[in-house]
Design a protein around this motif. Structure first.
Motif, PDB file in Angstrom:
ATOM      1  N   UNK A 165       0.837  -1.189   0.000  1.00  0.00           N
ATOM      2  CA  UNK A 165       0.000   0.000   0.000  1.00  0.00           C
ATOM      3  C   UNK A 165       0.878   1.248   0.000  1.00  0.00           C
ATOM      4  N   UNK A 166       0.525   2.204  -0.849  1.00  0.00           N
ATOM      5  CA  UNK A 166       1.280   3.446  -0.953  1.00  0.00           C
ATOM      6  C   UNK A 166       0.373   4.631  -0.644  1.00  0.00           C
ATOM      7  N   UNK A 167       0.979   5.818  -0.601  1.00  0.00           N
ATOM      8  CA  UNK A 167       0.220   7.026  -0.294  1.00  0.00           C
ATOM      9  C   UNK A 167      -0.896   7.278  -1.301  1.00  0.00           C
ATOM     10  N   UNK A 168      -0.698   6.829  -2.554  1.00  0.00           N
ATOM     11  CA  UNK A 168      -1.686   7.088  -3.600  1.00  0.00           C
ATOM     12  C   UNK A 168      -2.941   6.237  -3.444  1.00  0.00           C
ATOM     13  N   UNK A 169      -2.881   5.182  -2.664  1.00  0.00           N
ATOM     14  CA  UNK A 169      -3.999   4.241  -2.579  1.00  0.00           C
ATOM     15  C   UNK A 169      -5.147   4.748  -1.705  1.00  0.00           C
TER      16      UNK A 169
END
Length: 345
Positions: free
Chosen positions: A111-115
């Motif tokens: 999971x990344x900040x964009x998700x």
């Protein structure tokens, strides 16, 4: 922006088909993942992606009928949940409540900040999901929603609540997506269980009602196919009349029941049989069961009996997932990484 579905079952299939019908998806942009390549839904998922967006779906069960449907629709399908995460910005968790912890353990590191994580699982709270994901990334953006299967014909009913770290724009984005397949509005999270009992389970009540009405028609001499069509059309027409008017449903009911007529006699029979109480009790029962699921999640425990061995085996087959990673032990603790204390025999 791209959209992904962890789970390629009925909900993913219905949403993708609804998004496609709404014109918000472009066929070659949908991706779906599931361990079962032969699910009917997989055939249907490849239908499209939200204009310049991509849709991906994944599921651990290759035998679901919905997988086949997703494939037929032209969506990209994969058996890897991690691949779905990597290809998506908005990620729908469209799996059973007791599977959510397994999924979060598997995809958490990716999971990344964009998700933007959108949970559609009944009874699973925002806080429990955030708590799990905080082990891997600060400030995960989580939204909890409850929708229903009529999204497939763009007549769904959806509510959502935003998490601690989700922005206003994130909620508006989800609302824009879900409004394309029906009614959508934001509510406080503590209302979602009641929504589950009413509109989340509601389509099942309606189907049961049509089935019973059709039985009545058949009993009185109507052909089955015609009886089902007339019963469904009666519910459809009544719902549309109610939504397009400012009248109370009781008033519209009274307009159909003329003095001494057939309808009022039928209504008397329904009232005598406790029709209203049955519906009220049904909504309550569904809501209570949802809260039971929520309680299990909030307690960070779930009974081993709640997990089907076949499902667990398929989860364990996923890349990077181990027995320890999913908490396979007596007294499963799916949200807590610490080992529970065992009493000595």
């Amino acid at each position: 922006m791209s959209v992904g579905f962890i789970g390629a079952g009925q909900l993913a299939h219905a949403l993708v088909k609804g998004f496609t019908a709404a014109g918000v998806i472009a066929t070659h942009r949908i991706t779906a993942s599931s361990p079962d390549k032969d699910l009917p839904t997989v055939t249907g998922l490849r239908v499209s992606v939200i204009a310049t967006h991509r849709i991906t779906a994944s599921s651990p069960d290759k035998d679901l009928p919905t997988v086949t449907g997703l494939r037929k629709m032209g969506a990209f399908f994969t058996t890897s949940n991690k691949e779905t995460v990597n290809k998506s910005d908005v990620l729908f968790l469209a799996v059973k409540p007791h599977i959510i912890p397994f999924v979060l353990d598997e995809i958490g590191p990716d999971i990344e900040d964009r998700h933007l994580i959108v949970s559609c699982a009944a009874g699973v709270t925002i806080s429990s999901i955030e708590k799990k994901l905080l082990q891997y990334r600060p400030a995960p953006k989580v939204i909890r929603c409850m929708t229903n299967t009529p999204v497939v014909v763009r007549e769904g009913a959806t509510v959502y609540a935003t998490g601690t770290h989700a922005e206003v724009e994130d909620g508006k984005l989800l609302e824009q997506l879900m409004a394309s397949v029906g009614y959508c509005t934001e509510v406080e999270e503590d209302l979602i269980d009641a929504v589950t009992g009413l509109s989340g389970s509601g389509p099942a009540y309606a189907f049961l009602a049509v089935d019973a009405l059709a039985d009545g028609g058949v009993k009185m001499g109507l052909p089955r196919r015609l009886a089902v069509r007339l019963g469904a059309q009666a519910l459809l027409g009544a719902a549309k009349m109610l939504l397009e008017s400012e009248q109370h449903p009781g008033e519209l009911k009274d307009n159909v029941a003329s003095p001494g007529g057939a309808t009022i006699h039928a209504l008397h029979v329904m009232e005598s049989g406790g029709f209203r109480s049955l519906l009220i009790n049904a909504v309550e029962a569904s809501c209570i069961r949802t809260r039971e699921l929520q309680y299990l999640a909030d307690q960070e425990k779930i009974s081993p009996a709640a997990i089907k061995k076949t499902t667990l085996d398929k989860v364990l087959q996923q890349p990077g997932v181990t027995n320890a990673g999913v908490g396979v032990r007596t007294g499963l603790n799916l949200f807590n990484s610490t080992n529970p204390k065992h009493k000595k025999n």
